[in-house]
Structures are given as C-alpha cells and as structure tokens.
Scaffold this motif. Structure first.
Motif, PDB file in Angstrom:
ATOM      1  N   VAL A 172      -2.126  18.926  -2.362  1.00 57.49           N
ATOM      2  CA  VAL A 172      -2.651  17.817  -3.151  1.00 57.49           C
ATOM      3  C   VAL A 172      -4.074  17.527  -2.698  1.00 57.49           C
ATOM      4  CG1 VAL A 172      -2.410  15.380  -3.761  1.00 57.49           C
ATOM      5  CG2 VAL A 172      -0.371  16.826  -3.501  1.00 57.49           C
ATOM      6  N   TYR A 173      -5.000  17.479  -3.653  1.00 56.34           N
ATOM      7  CA  TYR A 173      -6.411  17.216  -3.379  1.00 56.34           C
ATOM      8  C   TYR A 173      -6.831  15.902  -4.039  1.00 56.34           C
ATOM      9  CZ  TYR A 173      -6.683  22.272  -2.398  1.00 56.34           C
ATOM     10  OH  TYR A 173      -6.485  23.534  -1.906  1.00 56.34           O
ATOM     11  N   GLU A 174      -7.868  15.307  -3.483  1.00 56.89           N
ATOM     12  CA  GLU A 174      -8.508  14.162  -4.122  1.00 56.89           C
ATOM     13  C   GLU A 174      -9.905  14.569  -4.569  1.00 56.89           C
ATOM     14  OE1 GLU A 174      -9.871   9.513  -3.341  1.00 56.89           O
ATOM     15  OE2 GLU A 174      -8.995  10.705  -1.709  1.00 56.89           O
ATOM     16  N   LEU A 175     -10.220  14.283  -5.821  1.00 58.41           N
ATOM     17  CA  LEU A 175     -11.550  14.519  -6.353  1.00 58.41           C
ATOM     18  C   LEU A 175     -12.402  13.287  -6.083  1.00 58.41           C
ATOM     19  CD1 LEU A 175     -13.464  16.336  -7.968  1.00 58.41           C
ATOM     20  CD2 LEU A 175     -12.575  15.267 -10.053  1.00 58.41           C
ATOM     21  N   LEU A 176     -13.411  13.448  -5.255  1.00 58.25           N
ATOM     22  CA  LEU A 176     -14.236  12.330  -4.823  1.00 58.25           C
ATOM     23  C   LEU A 176     -15.334  12.027  -5.849  1.00 58.25           C
ATOM     24  CD1 LEU A 176     -14.592  13.370  -1.080  1.00 58.25           C
ATOM     25  CD2 LEU A 176     -12.922  11.806  -2.102  1.00 58.25           C
ATOM     26  N   PRO A 177     -15.888  10.812  -5.816  1.00 57.82           N
ATOM     27  CA  PRO A 177     -16.922  10.422  -6.793  1.00 57.82           C
ATOM     28  C   PRO A 177     -18.139  11.331  -6.798  1.00 57.82           C
ATOM     29  CG  PRO A 177     -16.067   8.483  -5.668  1.00 57.82           C
ATOM     30  CD  PRO A 177     -15.486   9.673  -4.969  1.00 57.82           C
TER      31      PRO A 177
ATOM     32  N   SER B 113       4.214  13.288 -12.316  1.00 58.97           N
ATOM     33  CA  SER B 113       4.860  12.172 -12.991  1.00 58.97           C
ATOM     34  C   SER B 113       4.811  10.969 -12.052  1.00 58.97           C
ATOM     35  CB  SER B 113       6.313  12.516 -13.367  1.00 58.97           C
ATOM     36  OG  SER B 113       6.885  11.479 -14.143  1.00 58.97           O
ATOM     37  N   VAL B 114       5.571   9.944 -12.384  1.00 57.92           N
ATOM     38  CA  VAL B 114       5.734   8.792 -11.492  1.00 57.92           C
ATOM     39  C   VAL B 114       7.221   8.547 -11.312  1.00 57.92           C
ATOM     40  CG1 VAL B 114       3.555   7.685 -12.104  1.00 57.92           C
ATOM     41  CG2 VAL B 114       5.604   7.174 -13.440  1.00 57.92           C
TER      42      VAL B 114
ATOM     43  N   ASP C 193      -0.785   8.748 -14.621  1.00 58.40           N
ATOM     44  CA  ASP C 193      -0.994   7.361 -14.210  1.00 58.40           C
ATOM     45  C   ASP C 193      -2.459   7.198 -13.824  1.00 58.40           C
ATOM     46  OD1 ASP C 193      -1.117   4.898 -12.872  1.00 58.40           O
ATOM     47  OD2 ASP C 193       0.944   5.068 -12.149  1.00 58.40           O
ATOM     48  N   GLU C 194      -3.147   6.260 -14.458  1.00 62.38           N
ATOM     49  CA  GLU C 194      -4.588   6.104 -14.230  1.00 62.38           C
ATOM     50  C   GLU C 194      -4.911   5.725 -12.789  1.00 62.38           C
ATOM     51  OE1 GLU C 194      -4.889   1.483 -15.899  1.00 62.38           O
ATOM     52  OE2 GLU C 194      -5.936   3.121 -16.907  1.00 62.38           O
ATOM     53  N   ARG C 195      -3.934   5.209 -12.045  1.00 60.56           N
ATOM     54  CA  ARG C 195      -4.176   4.888 -10.639  1.00 60.56           C
ATOM     55  C   ARG C 195      -4.408   6.149  -9.806  1.00 60.56           C
ATOM     56  NH1 ARG C 195       1.118   1.869  -9.010  1.00 60.56           N
ATOM     57  NH2 ARG C 195       1.905   3.636 -10.233  1.00 60.56           N
ATOM     58  N   TRP C 196      -3.929   7.285 -10.326  1.00 60.45           N
ATOM     59  CA  TRP C 196      -3.967   8.521  -9.551  1.00 60.45           C
ATOM     60  C   TRP C 196      -4.739   9.622 -10.276  1.00 60.45           C
ATOM     61  CZ3 TRP C 196      -2.193   6.584  -5.249  1.00 60.45           C
ATOM     62  CH2 TRP C 196      -1.187   5.616  -5.289  1.00 60.45           C
ATOM     63  N   TYR C 197      -5.619   9.240 -11.186  1.00 60.96           N
ATOM     64  CA  TYR C 197      -6.381  10.230 -11.950  1.00 60.96           C
ATOM     65  C   TYR C 197      -7.276  11.096 -11.065  1.00 60.96           C
ATOM     66  CZ  TYR C 197      -5.207   8.366 -16.589  1.00 60.96           C
ATOM     67  OH  TYR C 197      -4.552   8.005 -17.734  1.00 60.96           O
ATOM     68  N   ASN C 198      -7.547  10.659  -9.858  1.00 66.83           N
ATOM     69  CA  ASN C 198      -8.431  11.419  -8.975  1.00 66.83           C
ATOM     70  C   ASN C 198      -7.677  12.477  -8.158  1.00 66.83           C
ATOM     71  OD1 ASN C 198      -7.091   9.348  -7.589  1.00 66.83           O
ATOM     72  ND2 ASN C 198      -8.628   9.313  -5.957  1.00 66.83           N
ATOM     73  N   LEU C 199      -6.381  12.629  -8.408  1.00 71.44           N
ATOM     74  CA  LEU C 199      -5.583  13.611  -7.671  1.00 71.44           C
ATOM     75  C   LEU C 199      -5.303  14.846  -8.524  1.00 71.44           C
ATOM     76  CD1 LEU C 199      -2.871  11.374  -5.933  1.00 71.44           C
ATOM     77  CD2 LEU C 199      -5.076  12.134  -5.018  1.00 71.44           C
ATOM     78  N   PHE C 200      -5.303  16.006  -7.884  1.00 70.04           N
ATOM     79  CA  PHE C 200      -4.807  17.210  -8.530  1.00 70.04           C
ATOM     80  C   PHE C 200      -4.095  18.055  -7.488  1.00 70.04           C
ATOM     81  CE2 PHE C 200      -8.979  18.519  -7.031  1.00 70.04           C
ATOM     82  CZ  PHE C 200      -8.831  19.849  -6.641  1.00 70.04           C
ATOM     83  N   ALA C 201      -3.301  19.004  -7.947  1.00 65.47           N
ATOM     84  CA  ALA C 201      -2.486  19.808  -7.041  1.00 65.47           C
ATOM     85  C   ALA C 201      -2.577  21.277  -7.414  1.00 65.47           C
ATOM     86  CB  ALA C 201      -1.029  19.353  -7.088  1.00 65.47           C
TER      87      ALA C 201
END
Length: 205
Positions: free
Chosen positions: A46-51, A76-77, A29-37
C-alpha cells in the motif's frame, strides 16, 4: 489526431524487484483517495500519493505461503467496522484475502475457487459485495461481511474458458466479464432486500 505527451514525475522499484501483476487506486472512499496498492509475488504493498507527486510505502503484507503469487487487488470499506479501508487480494492459489488496512491484519479469507483468481471488483455502492474472476471458468459473488458466496456464475451461458477480467457498471445492476474464450459476457444483477436483512440475488445473461 493530436499527440499526447506523457511525463513520469515519480518512479519506484519494489523492494524485491518482483513483477507487479495488479494495481488499484482507492476510489471507494474520498478519505483514502491518496492510497493505491500493488500486488506481485506473495505480497501486497500500500502506497500513499503525496501532494508533491512523490509516493511513500505505508504498508506491506506478505503471505506466509511462498508459492502464492497475487495477481489482483481491489479496494472497499468495512461496513462492519466504522467503514475503514479494506484491500482484497488474490492470485495463484485461488484464495481471496481481505486485508484490514487499519488493524493491519487479514480480516476475511474467502475460499471456493478451484483455480487461480485473475481479477477482483467490489460493488460500487454495496461495499460488502465482491466479484471474483477465476481460471476455473467461473465468476463468484461474495458477501465479504459474512464470508459467504452468494452467487456462482457458471454453466451453459457462462464463460467456456479462463475468466480474465470483470467490472461492475456504476449503477450496480450489471457487470461485464471477458475471458480466454474470446467472449464478453454481460450479466444483470438485482438485489432484493428483505425485513430480516437477508438478500435475494437474481441474475441473468
């Protein structure tokens, strides 16, 4: 042959310095492309990849069973809940847990494998369908929404050893698996939808 230079811009150590067996970027889901686990020991993070290229820990899930060791994860969603992000994790105990990353709880628990689960993969456009590969020499297809195993891939034409890895084709009509038996299996999958919302799964190798 040209040379490729790699540069590591950010690195992080896990809190308990455990071995990390699994990693998955949220591409569903493109809304959550900045997340990885990542998965390792009895936890999923769960991590967030910052700009700016840095990473921040957003959530940590710790299994109550200390003997658990998560090997894999997949994004998934939730089609039943405003399509919020889900993270499926599994490993040593053969139990698949589906985590709701918005409500911060275990949304679904899937049991059926007779040994550890080595890999997980969601269907590319049916977010409720999840494949699992196991040390018990089988592959299972789950409907996460109903918590039902809708297909079991085993027998004469299946793997004769531990199944290590699998992935769906982008068309969703086939998947490929590999295992300890030195074999690669290609499975054709067809979903036929009916008026009563039930589905018939046909498969062959």
């Amino acid at each position: 042959m040209g040379r490729c230079g790699l540069h590591s811009s950010t690195h992080a150590m896990t809190e308990s310095a455990q071995v990390l067996f699994g990693l998955a970027i949220n591409l569903y889901d493109e809304r959550w492309y900045n997340l990885f686990a990542t998965t390792g020991a009895n936890r999923a993070t769960v991590y967030e990849l910052l700009p700016d290229g840095k990473i921040e820990v957003r959530q940590v899930y710790v299994d109550e069973d200390q003997s658990e060791s998560y090997f894999c994860c997949a994004w998934s969603v939730a089609p039943w809940c405003e399509e919020q992000p889900l993270l499926a994790v599994a490993g040593q105990l053969g139990i698949i847990r589906v985590l709701d990353c918005v409500r911060h709880n275990v949304s679904r628990t899937l049991m059926g494998h007779g040994n550890s689960v080595n890999d997980l993969r969601f269907h590319p456009y049916q977010p409720e369908l999840l494949l699992s590969a196991s040390k018990d020499e089988s592959i299972r297809l789950w409907n996460v929404a109903s918590c039902v195993c809708v297909a079991l891939f085993t027998g004469d034409s299946a793997h004769r050893g531990e199944v290590l890895s699998l992935d769906f084709h982008l068309d969703g009509k086939q998947f490929v698996s590999a295992g300890m038996d030195n074999a690669i299996k290609v499975c054709q999958v067809a979903l036929e939808w009916h008026d009563d919302d039930s589905d018939l799964l046909r498969y062959g190798r």
